[in-house]
Motif scaffolding. Structure first.
Motif, PDB file in Angstrom:
ATOM      1  N   GLU A  34      47.056  43.071  34.600  1.00 17.25           N
ATOM      2  CA  GLU A  34      46.559  41.822  33.436  1.00 17.25           C
ATOM      3  C   GLU A  34      47.403  41.867  32.822  1.00 17.25           C
ATOM      4  O   GLU A  34      47.848  42.393  32.293  1.00 17.25           O
ATOM      5  CB  GLU A  34      45.559  42.372  33.415  1.00 17.25           C
ATOM      6  CG  GLU A  34      44.040  42.147  34.197  1.00 17.25           C
ATOM      7  CD  GLU A  34      42.952  42.887  34.045  1.00 17.25           C
ATOM      8  OE1 GLU A  34      41.548  42.145  34.741  1.00 17.25           O
ATOM      9  OE2 GLU A  34      42.864  43.471  33.103  1.00 17.25           O
ATOM     10  N   VAL A  35      47.715  40.575  32.005  1.00 15.34           N
ATOM     11  CA  VAL A  35      47.682  40.463  30.205  1.00 15.34           C
ATOM     12  C   VAL A  35      46.816  39.572  29.330  1.00 15.34           C
ATOM     13  O   VAL A  35      46.318  39.487  30.185  1.00 15.34           O
ATOM     14  CB  VAL A  35      48.721  38.883  30.617  1.00 15.34           C
ATOM     15  CG1 VAL A  35      49.767  38.998  29.216  1.00 15.34           C
ATOM     16  CG2 VAL A  35      50.226  39.136  31.769  1.00 15.34           C
ATOM     17  N   PRO A  36      46.237  40.690  29.019  1.00 18.11           N
ATOM     18  CA  PRO A  36      44.881  40.468  28.057  1.00 18.11           C
ATOM     19  C   PRO A  36      45.575  39.504  27.221  1.00 18.11           C
ATOM     20  O   PRO A  36      44.363  38.586  26.813  1.00 18.11           O
ATOM     21  CB  PRO A  36      45.424  41.935  27.292  1.00 18.11           C
ATOM     22  CG  PRO A  36      44.953  42.968  28.246  1.00 18.11           C
ATOM     23  CD  PRO A  36      46.755  42.717  28.498  1.00 18.11           C
ATOM     24  N   GLU A  40      45.148  36.818  31.479  1.00 20.98           N
ATOM     25  CA  GLU A  40      46.181  35.880  33.223  1.00 20.98           C
ATOM     26  C   GLU A  40      45.874  37.497  34.229  1.00 20.98           C
ATOM     27  O   GLU A  40      46.232  38.440  33.602  1.00 20.98           O
ATOM     28  CB  GLU A  40      47.248  36.141  33.764  1.00 20.98           C
ATOM     29  CG  GLU A  40      47.930  34.407  32.503  1.00 20.98           C
ATOM     30  CD  GLU A  40      49.747  34.236  32.600  1.00 20.98           C
ATOM     31  OE1 GLU A  40      49.647  33.575  32.870  1.00 20.98           O
ATOM     32  OE2 GLU A  40      50.007  35.008  31.380  1.00 20.98           O
TER      33      GLU A  40
ATOM     34  N   PRO B 113      49.888  31.124  27.967  1.00 19.23           N
ATOM     35  CA  PRO B 113      50.667  31.541  29.077  1.00 19.23           C
ATOM     36  C   PRO B 113      51.716  30.837  29.583  1.00 19.23           C
ATOM     37  O   PRO B 113      51.380  29.370  29.258  1.00 19.23           O
ATOM     38  CB  PRO B 113      49.629  31.599  30.580  1.00 19.23           C
ATOM     39  CG  PRO B 113      48.585  30.472  29.918  1.00 19.23           C
ATOM     40  CD  PRO B 113      47.850  31.135  28.351  1.00 19.23           C
ATOM     41  N   ILE B 121      48.049  33.327  40.254  1.00 19.39           N
ATOM     42  CA  ILE B 121      47.089  34.132  39.107  1.00 19.39           C
ATOM     43  C   ILE B 121      45.957  33.644  38.580  1.00 19.39           C
ATOM     44  O   ILE B 121      46.059  32.206  38.915  1.00 19.39           O
ATOM     45  CB  ILE B 121      48.702  33.738  37.711  1.00 19.39           C
ATOM     46  CG1 ILE B 121      50.112  33.820  38.459  1.00 19.39           C
ATOM     47  CG2 ILE B 121      47.818  34.439  36.399  1.00 19.39           C
ATOM     48  CD1 ILE B 121      50.517  33.363  37.647  1.00 19.39           C
ATOM     49  N   GLU B 122      45.179  33.754  38.361  1.00 18.97           N
ATOM     50  CA  GLU B 122      43.681  33.812  37.572  1.00 18.97           C
ATOM     51  C   GLU B 122      44.167  33.857  36.079  1.00 18.97           C
ATOM     52  O   GLU B 122      44.370  34.911  36.029  1.00 18.97           O
ATOM     53  CB  GLU B 122      42.339  34.366  38.457  1.00 18.97           C
ATOM     54  CG  GLU B 122      42.706  35.653  38.172  1.00 18.97           C
ATOM     55  CD  GLU B 122      41.412  36.122  39.479  1.00 18.97           C
ATOM     56  OE1 GLU B 122      40.835  36.534  39.388  1.00 18.97           O
ATOM     57  OE2 GLU B 122      41.988  36.413  40.439  1.00 18.97           O
ATOM     58  N   ARG B 123      42.879  33.244  35.868  1.00 25.56           N
ATOM     59  CA  ARG B 123      42.462  33.257  34.142  1.00 25.56           C
ATOM     60  C   ARG B 123      40.601  34.332  34.202  1.00 25.56           C
ATOM     61  O   ARG B 123      39.749  33.548  34.776  1.00 25.56           O
ATOM     62  CB  ARG B 123      42.619  32.079  33.646  1.00 25.56           C
ATOM     63  CG  ARG B 123      43.968  31.085  33.025  1.00 25.56           C
ATOM     64  CD  ARG B 123      44.909  31.919  32.485  1.00 25.56           C
ATOM     65  NE  ARG B 123      44.702  32.419  30.785  1.00 25.56           N
ATOM     66  CZ  ARG B 123      44.423  31.359  30.461  1.00 25.56           C
ATOM     67  NH1 ARG B 123      45.072  29.694  30.732  1.00 25.56           N
ATOM     68  NH2 ARG B 123      44.940  31.812  28.618  1.00 25.56           N
ATOM     69  N   TYR B 124      41.007  35.213  33.041  1.00 23.71           N
ATOM     70  CA  TYR B 124      39.860  35.108  32.995  1.00 23.71           C
ATOM     71  C   TYR B 124      39.378  35.271  31.742  1.00 23.71           C
ATOM     72  O   TYR B 124      40.098  34.828  30.650  1.00 23.71           O
ATOM     73  CB  TYR B 124      39.874  37.556  33.407  1.00 23.71           C
ATOM     74  CG  TYR B 124      40.831  38.299  32.368  1.00 23.71           C
ATOM     75  CD1 TYR B 124      42.931  38.076  32.900  1.00 23.71           C
ATOM     76  CD2 TYR B 124      40.159  38.834  31.240  1.00 23.71           C
ATOM     77  CE1 TYR B 124      43.030  38.932  32.494  1.00 23.71           C
ATOM     78  CE2 TYR B 124      41.508  39.940  30.763  1.00 23.71           C
ATOM     79  CZ  TYR B 124      42.274  39.695  31.205  1.00 23.71           C
ATOM     80  OH  TYR B 124      43.526  40.731  30.387  1.00 23.71           O
TER      81      TYR B 124
END
Lengths: 124, 124
Positions: A34-36, A40, B113, B121-124
């Motif tokens: 994860e990239v806070p 992502e 990003p 890749i997903e986004r959260y």
């Protein structure tokens, strides 16, 4: 040398060598990356190898600092790519099999300092 | 618990309590604090206490992650101030007397990003 320290050294060594088989062997099958800052997330070993394999440019990571206890580790890297250098900070967590189960990645970028309330700061 | 871990817990506890005497006792007299992103530096115990004491707002640091070996430590904090929360990453180094001799601080901020080269890749 504790195991997390050794694993992080091997992780960056394999990445720099583009040895994706050795890299994959360090990862838990259900790894979460994860990239806070961008929110992502990459899930799973195959996806995470692909994410790194396809990262553009002739990049190389040099470890600047490495702190590890028996369960976690943090590396601070100078990430050199295309004539620029960024700082990457990776927090590694491990599963019971000694594989990387979670990486939380931070990419702090330069910014202008705010006004400060004390006269105790220099610039370098 | 190793000594660096204990010291970092006490460091944030004293800071949150605004107990500047307890805070100062954890610091080497020649402590160096640096923020690579802004190229700011604070030298010396008195200056560094003042830098923290005068930090504006009703701030509070909650430790999210803490990794420590026998000589170094890294804390990831949620820094709450004025209704916002920032992420702070502090790399601590210690002198032979078990005092904090150097802190390198990073403040990664949100960013958009870039285009990615893989569909993993997903986004959260």
């Amino acid at each position: 040398m504790n195991r997390p320290r050794e694993l992080v050294l091997r992780y960056w060594q394999a990445a720099n060598a583009r040895d994706w088989q050795a890299f994959a062997e360090l990862l838990a099958e259900q790894i979460v990356y994860e990239v806070p800052q961008t929110r992502e997330r990459v899930r799973g070993r195959a996806n995470y190898v692909e994410f790194n394999r396809t990262w553009p440019g002739l990049w190389r990571a040099d470890i600047q600092q490495l702190v590890a206890d028996d369960q976690q580790a943090v590396s601070v890297i100078a990430f050199h790519v295309d004539g620029t250098t960024e700082t990457g900070i990776s927090v590694f967590e491990f599963d019971g099999d000694g594989r990387v189960a979670r990486i939380t990645d931070h990419w702090p970028a330069p910014y202008e300092p705010p006004a400060r309330a004390c006269d105790c700061i220099e610039r370098y």
